[in-house]
Design a protein around this motif. Structure first.
Motif, PDB file in Angstrom:
ATOM      1  N   GLY A  62       3.017  10.794 -16.722  1.00  0.00           N
ATOM      2  CA  GLY A  62       2.376  10.431 -15.451  1.00  0.00           C
ATOM      3  C   GLY A  62       2.233   8.934 -15.294  1.00  0.00           C
ATOM      4  O   GLY A  62       2.496   8.370 -14.223  1.00  0.00           O
ATOM      5  N   GLY A  63       1.832   8.263 -16.360  1.00  0.00           N
ATOM      6  CA  GLY A  63       1.696   6.799 -16.313  1.00  0.00           C
ATOM      7  C   GLY A  63       3.024   6.098 -16.113  1.00  0.00           C
ATOM      8  O   GLY A  63       3.128   5.127 -15.358  1.00  0.00           O
ATOM      9  N   GLY A  64       4.034   6.597 -16.775  1.00  0.00           N
ATOM     10  CA  GLY A  64       5.367   6.021 -16.599  1.00  0.00           C
ATOM     11  C   GLY A  64       5.900   6.236 -15.194  1.00  0.00           C
ATOM     12  O   GLY A  64       6.587   5.372 -14.639  1.00  0.00           O
ATOM     13  N   ALA A  65       5.559   7.393 -14.623  1.00  0.00           N
ATOM     14  CA  ALA A  65       6.001   7.678 -13.261  1.00  0.00           C
ATOM     15  C   ALA A  65       5.235   6.843 -12.236  1.00  0.00           C
ATOM     16  O   ALA A  65       5.692   6.672 -11.110  1.00  0.00           O
ATOM     17  CB  ALA A  65       5.840   9.157 -12.955  1.00  0.00           C
ATOM     18  N   VAL A  66       4.076   6.333 -12.604  1.00  0.00           N
ATOM     19  CA  VAL A  66       3.343   5.440 -11.699  1.00  0.00           C
ATOM     20  C   VAL A  66       3.844   4.005 -11.859  1.00  0.00           C
ATOM     21  O   VAL A  66       4.137   3.318 -10.877  1.00  0.00           O
ATOM     22  CB  VAL A  66       1.818   5.501 -11.975  1.00  0.00           C
TER      23      VAL A  66
ATOM     24  N   GLY B 268       0.816  -1.211   0.000  1.00  0.00           N
ATOM     25  CA  GLY B 268       0.000   0.000   0.000  1.00  0.00           C
ATOM     26  C   GLY B 268       0.851   1.263   0.000  1.00  0.00           C
ATOM     27  O   GLY B 268       0.555   2.226  -0.713  1.00  0.00           O
ATOM     28  N   PHE B 269       1.911   1.255   0.798  1.00  0.00           N
ATOM     29  CA  PHE B 269       2.820   2.392   0.824  1.00  0.00           C
ATOM     30  C   PHE B 269       3.487   2.578  -0.533  1.00  0.00           C
ATOM     31  O   PHE B 269       3.622   3.700  -1.028  1.00  0.00           O
ATOM     32  CB  PHE B 269       3.868   2.193   1.914  1.00  0.00           C
ATOM     33  N   CYS B 270       3.875   1.501  -1.157  1.00  0.00           N
ATOM     34  CA  CYS B 270       4.512   1.545  -2.479  1.00  0.00           C
ATOM     35  C   CYS B 270       3.540   2.118  -3.526  1.00  0.00           C
ATOM     36  O   CYS B 270       3.928   2.948  -4.350  1.00  0.00           O
ATOM     37  CB  CYS B 270       4.973   0.149  -2.864  1.00  0.00           C
ATOM     38  N   VAL B 271       2.293   1.695  -3.483  1.00  0.00           N
ATOM     39  CA  VAL B 271       1.287   2.199  -4.420  1.00  0.00           C
ATOM     40  C   VAL B 271       1.047   3.686  -4.202  1.00  0.00           C
ATOM     41  O   VAL B 271       0.973   4.468  -5.164  1.00  0.00           O
ATOM     42  CB  VAL B 271      -0.025   1.392  -4.281  1.00  0.00           C
ATOM     43  N   LEU B 272       0.927   4.110  -2.943  1.00  0.00           N
ATOM     44  CA  LEU B 272       0.682   5.523  -2.670  1.00  0.00           C
ATOM     45  C   LEU B 272       1.835   6.400  -3.126  1.00  0.00           C
ATOM     46  O   LEU B 272       1.623   7.471  -3.704  1.00  0.00           O
ATOM     47  CB  LEU B 272       0.420   5.733  -1.175  1.00  0.00           C
ATOM     48  N   VAL B 273       3.059   5.969  -2.896  1.00  0.00           N
ATOM     49  CA  VAL B 273       4.219   6.750  -3.328  1.00  0.00           C
ATOM     50  C   VAL B 273       4.252   6.860  -4.844  1.00  0.00           C
ATOM     51  O   VAL B 273       4.489   7.945  -5.398  1.00  0.00           O
ATOM     52  CB  VAL B 273       5.520   6.132  -2.774  1.00  0.00           C
ATOM     53  N   SER B 274       3.992   5.773  -5.545  1.00  0.00           N
ATOM     54  CA  SER B 274       4.029   5.827  -7.004  1.00  0.00           C
ATOM     55  C   SER B 274       2.888   6.680  -7.562  1.00  0.00           C
ATOM     56  O   SER B 274       3.073   7.386  -8.562  1.00  0.00           O
ATOM     57  CB  SER B 274       4.003   4.424  -7.598  1.00  0.00           C
ATOM     58  N   LEU B 275       1.715   6.643  -6.930  1.00  0.00           N
ATOM     59  CA  LEU B 275       0.619   7.497  -7.380  1.00  0.00           C
ATOM     60  C   LEU B 275       0.937   8.973  -7.179  1.00  0.00           C
ATOM     61  O   LEU B 275       0.625   9.810  -8.040  1.00  0.00           O
ATOM     62  CB  LEU B 275      -0.679   7.134  -6.654  1.00  0.00           C
ATOM     63  N   VAL B 276       1.556   9.307  -6.068  1.00  0.00           N
ATOM     64  CA  VAL B 276       1.944  10.698  -5.835  1.00  0.00           C
ATOM     65  C   VAL B 276       2.957  11.150  -6.883  1.00  0.00           C
ATOM     66  O   VAL B 276       2.854  12.256  -7.431  1.00  0.00           O
ATOM     67  CB  VAL B 276       2.490  10.876  -4.402  1.00  0.00           C
ATOM     68  N   LEU B 277       3.924  10.299  -7.180  1.00  0.00           N
ATOM     69  CA  LEU B 277       4.903  10.644  -8.211  1.00  0.00           C
ATOM     70  C   LEU B 277       4.235  10.840  -9.572  1.00  0.00           C
ATOM     71  O   LEU B 277       4.581  11.754 -10.318  1.00  0.00           O
ATOM     72  CB  LEU B 277       5.972   9.556  -8.311  1.00  0.00           C
TER      73      LEU B 277
ATOM     74  N   PRO C  83       8.109   3.179 -10.668  1.00  0.00           N
ATOM     75  CA  PRO C  83       8.384   2.940  -9.241  1.00  0.00           C
ATOM     76  C   PRO C  83       7.542   1.826  -8.633  1.00  0.00           C
ATOM     77  O   PRO C  83       7.990   1.117  -7.737  1.00  0.00           O
ATOM     78  CB  PRO C  83       8.045   4.272  -8.573  1.00  0.00           C
ATOM     79  N   LEU C  84       6.321   1.652  -9.139  1.00  0.00           N
ATOM     80  CA  LEU C  84       5.477   0.580  -8.615  1.00  0.00           C
ATOM     81  C   LEU C  84       6.075  -0.783  -8.953  1.00  0.00           C
ATOM     82  O   LEU C  84       6.138  -1.670  -8.091  1.00  0.00           O
ATOM     83  CB  LEU C  84       4.068   0.687  -9.185  1.00  0.00           C
ATOM     84  N   GLY C  85       6.546  -0.955 -10.154  1.00  0.00           N
ATOM     85  CA  GLY C  85       7.176  -2.218 -10.534  1.00  0.00           C
ATOM     86  C   GLY C  85       8.450  -2.485  -9.757  1.00  0.00           C
ATOM     87  O   GLY C  85       8.701  -3.603  -9.300  1.00  0.00           O
ATOM     88  N   ILE C  86       9.269  -1.455  -9.596  1.00  0.00           N
ATOM     89  CA  ILE C  86      10.507  -1.614  -8.830  1.00  0.00           C
ATOM     90  C   ILE C  86      10.203  -1.909  -7.370  1.00  0.00           C
ATOM     91  O   ILE C  86      10.833  -2.763  -6.742  1.00  0.00           O
ATOM     92  CB  ILE C  86      11.381  -0.358  -8.975  1.00  0.00           C
ATOM     93  N   GLY C  87       9.207  -1.213  -6.815  1.00  0.00           N
ATOM     94  CA  GLY C  87       8.845  -1.432  -5.411  1.00  0.00           C
ATOM     95  C   GLY C  87       8.295  -2.823  -5.157  1.00  0.00           C
ATOM     96  O   GLY C  87       8.640  -3.468  -4.169  1.00  0.00           O
ATOM     97  N   VAL C  88       7.446  -3.302  -6.050  1.00  0.00           N
ATOM     98  CA  VAL C  88       6.879  -4.655  -5.897  1.00  0.00           C
ATOM     99  C   VAL C  88       7.979  -5.702  -6.025  1.00  0.00           C
ATOM    100  O   VAL C  88       8.021  -6.681  -5.275  1.00  0.00           O
ATOM    101  CB  VAL C  88       5.748  -4.879  -6.922  1.00  0.00           C
ATOM    102  N   ALA C  89       8.898  -5.482  -6.960  1.00  0.00           N
ATOM    103  CA  ALA C  89      10.008  -6.432  -7.121  1.00  0.00           C
ATOM    104  C   ALA C  89      10.906  -6.431  -5.886  1.00  0.00           C
ATOM    105  O   ALA C  89      11.373  -7.482  -5.452  1.00  0.00           O
ATOM    106  CB  ALA C  89      10.817  -6.080  -8.359  1.00  0.00           C
TER     107      ALA C  89
END
Length: 84
Positions: free
Chosen positions: A43-47, A12-21, A50-56
């Protein structure tokens, strides 16, 4: 806290950070003069990035259960049973 709840909080934290970015970088690209499709793409690339990197990165960690387990011990003495 259970391991599943810890993992959910981390994701959830990872998703929120990527959405803010993403919500910051899309309008920033538009202000800097990019076209509408390019702004949405930024905007889509910025979501997604980081979301993919964070999940990995989170997939590499083993979340452990920190709840205390109550052990129930029964003592039988002279026909009585006691439990702690």
């Amino acid at each position: 806290m259970s391991a599943d709840r810890k993992r959910l909080v981390a994701f959830g934290f990872c998703v929120l950070v990527s959405l803010v970015l993403g919500l910051v970088s899309g309008p920033t690209a538009a202000v800097l003069g990019a076209s509408a499709p390019a702004s949405v793409s930024a905007g889509g690339g910025a979501v997604v990035g980081p979301l993919g990197i964070g999940v990995a990165a989170l997939a590499l960690f083993d979340f452990s259960d920190t709840r205390q387990v109550q052990v129930q011990v029964q003592i039988q003495a002279r026909g009585r049973s006691f439990s702690r």
